[in-house]
Design an enzyme around this catalytic site. Structure first.
Site, mmCIF file in Angstrom:
data_model
loop_
_atom_site.group_PDB
_atom_site.id
_atom_site.type_symbol
_atom_site.label_atom_id
_atom_site.label_comp_id
_atom_site.label_asym_id
_atom_site.label_seq_id
_atom_site.Cartn_x
_atom_site.Cartn_y
_atom_site.Cartn_z
ATOM 1 N N GLU A 100 0.817 -1.218 0.000
ATOM 2 C CA GLU A 100 0.000 0.000 0.000
ATOM 3 C C GLU A 100 0.848 1.263 0.000
ATOM 4 O OE1 GLU A 100 -4.040 -1.682 2.060
ATOM 5 O OE2 GLU A 100 -2.520 -0.856 3.393
ATOM 6 N N CYS A 150 3.524 8.602 0.559
ATOM 7 C CA CYS A 150 4.085 7.729 1.592
ATOM 8 C C CYS A 150 4.321 6.351 0.961
ATOM 9 C CB CYS A 150 3.125 7.631 2.779
ATOM 10 S SG CYS A 150 3.729 6.548 4.078
ATOM 11 N N CYS A 162 6.467 -6.551 7.693
ATOM 12 C CA CYS A 162 7.567 -5.981 8.464
ATOM 13 C C CYS A 162 7.946 -6.952 9.571
ATOM 14 C CB CYS A 162 7.157 -4.640 9.078
ATOM 15 S SG CYS A 162 8.546 -3.799 9.879
ATOM 16 N N CYS A 202 6.361 -4.087 15.924
ATOM 17 C CA CYS A 202 5.810 -3.054 16.807
ATOM 18 C C CYS A 202 4.381 -3.443 17.188
ATOM 19 C CB CYS A 202 5.833 -1.688 16.116
ATOM 20 S SG CYS A 202 7.508 -1.209 15.645
ATOM 21 N N CYS A 247 1.099 -1.978 15.511
ATOM 22 C CA CYS A 247 1.138 -1.772 14.059
ATOM 23 C C CYS A 247 0.552 -2.958 13.295
ATOM 24 C CB CYS A 247 2.584 -1.539 13.636
ATOM 25 S SG CYS A 247 2.796 -1.416 11.857
ATOM 26 N N SER A 280 11.762 6.637 14.912
ATOM 27 C CA SER A 280 10.589 6.382 15.761
ATOM 28 C C SER A 280 11.048 5.928 17.130
ATOM 29 C CB SER A 280 9.729 5.264 15.160
ATOM 30 O OG SER A 280 9.167 5.691 13.974
ATOM 31 N N CYS A 323 -0.802 6.030 9.990
ATOM 32 C CA CYS A 323 0.431 5.366 10.434
ATOM 33 C C CYS A 323 0.071 4.131 11.245
ATOM 34 C CB CYS A 323 1.249 6.291 11.336
ATOM 35 S SG CYS A 323 1.861 7.732 10.506
HETATM 36 S S1 SF4 Z 1 5.698 0.696 12.890
HETATM 37 FE FE1 SF4 Z 1 7.067 0.571 11.090
HETATM 38 S S2 SF4 Z 1 8.845 -0.595 11.841
HETATM 39 FE FE2 SF4 Z 1 7.185 -0.958 13.336
HETATM 40 S S3 SF4 Z 1 6.200 -2.859 12.614
HETATM 41 FE FE3 SF4 Z 1 5.079 -1.126 11.693
HETATM 42 S S4 SF4 Z 1 6.011 -0.848 9.677
HETATM 43 FE FE4 SF4 Z 1 7.442 -2.067 10.899
#
Ligand code: SF4
Length: 345
Positions: free
Chosen positions: A92, A107, A114, A118, A121, A219, A338
């Site tokens: 995406e 973006c 990933c 996190c 996320c 981050s 995000c």
């Molecule tokens: S916030 Fe960024 S680094 Fe962390 S799991 Fe999601 S995509 Fe990956």
């Protein structure tokens, strides 16, 4: 050899070895980036690119991602594009309307899924499928720009903050950034390109050593190791003090502020003690702190209330002697914010 996978400087060396000068490289990149021409036959006909070069670049048209879906938020105009790779994997891209009328930032995703895990996320819950090649990152940009231009707007920036940890796909991400910045290719100002990382210290140091001009965003998640480990598991490898030390080395070497992105979670990391810890951690490091309210699709983490956030900002003003900015994470209603990209919806 896909010219979207090669840095412009390397492409010039490659062309010189085939007795072609930099003008030919500029024509080739201009055909691809300015006019969207991906076929060797048209490079030869329209740009007078020598046949032997055109055919050794690509004997057949360069591949594209398949645009598989597009949704615009009726609330704030954020737009999410879903693409599919040749093997059918989804990724995406988000179009972010900027304050300046008609200006849009793209973006970009750098990986499918990933591995950083996190806990707030959605991309983390996909796990990691694979890195994207530079051309797949560039094609997100080109297709997004085609849509934006058709709407009478223009792309003025790019951020590597979509799916994935950009520094785990370092070479392809930096190749894509160099192509975006090149005046022969994407023509995006270096300062309008941001590369984000969750805090991989060796890669931050490599990036600093190599002297790249793109903005760096790190981050944090939280200002103490105990809280950070809960939110950002990679924190077990590098204590937060080491991450901020690497950010400091970068800021001092580049003489530019590093952005520290801080995901605000109600009842978790927005107390007075969190602000104090952040202030001690940052000290006089030249940073800008971006506050982003969490959007967790599972509902496990909630954004702070307005009162909580205001109290946190007030506390930061007392404890942190650096600019604090509240960053809007839009497109929540279309899972474009995000931490919500997951290749579905
Ligand atoms: S916030 Fe960024 S680094 Fe962390 S799991 Fe999601 S995509 Fe990956």
């Amino acid at each position: 050899m896909d010219p979207r996978n090669v840095r412009p400087s390397e492409l010039e060396v490659w062309a010189a070895e085939r007795d072609c000068d930099a003008t030919v490289v500029r024509k080739l990149l201009s055909a691809i980036f300015r006019r969207g021409v991906l076929e060797p036959g048209r490079w030869m006909a329209e740009s007078q690119i020598p046949k032997r070069l055109a055919l050794s670049v690509a004997p057949s048209p360069l591949p594209r991602l398949t645009l598989d879906g597009s949704v615009v938020s009726p609330k704030d105009g954020f737009q999410k594009l879903r693409f599919r790779t040749g093997e059918g994997l989804a990724l995406e891209t988000v179009l972010i309307p900027l304050h300046k009328e008609g200006a849009v930032s793209v973006c970009l995703s750098s990986q499918i899924g990933c591995a950083m895990g996190c806990t707030f996320c959605a991309t983390a819950r996909m796990a990691i499928r694979r890195n994207l090649q530079a051309w797949e990152i560039i094609d997100q940009f080109l297709q997004a720009r085609e849509l934006v231009q058709a709407q009478g707007r223009r792309v003025t920036g790019a951020v590597f903050m979509g799916m994935g940890e950009p520094f785990l796909n370092y070479d392809h991400v930096l190749t894509a950034a160099d192509l975006l910045r090149s005046s022969s290719a994407g023509s995006v100002a270096a300062k309008a390109i941001t590369i984000s990382t969750v805090g991989l210290v060796p890669e931050i140091d490599r990036y600093t050593r190599e002297g790249h001009r793109y903005r760096l965003a790190v981050s944090l998640g939280a200002a103490t190791d105990a809280k950070r480990k809960e939110l950002v598991p990679v924190a077990s490898r590098w204590p937060v003090a080491e991450v901020v030390a690497a950010a400091r080395r970068h800021a001092l070497a580049r003489r530019a502020r590093v952005t520290l992105a801080y995901v605000c979670i109600g009842g978790v990391n927005v107390g007075e003690e969190d602000a104090r810890a952040l202030g001690e951690l940052i000290g006089d490091t030249p940073v800008r702190v971006d506050l982003i309210e969490v959007t967790d699709t599972t509902g496990r983490y909630l954004p702070p209330t307005a009162e909580e956030l205001q109290a946190f900002r007030d506390a930061l003003t007392r404890h942190v002697g650096q600019p604090i900015v509240r960053r809007y994470s839009g497109g929540k209603d279309i899972q474009a914010a995000c931490g919500t990209l997951a290749g579905v919806g």
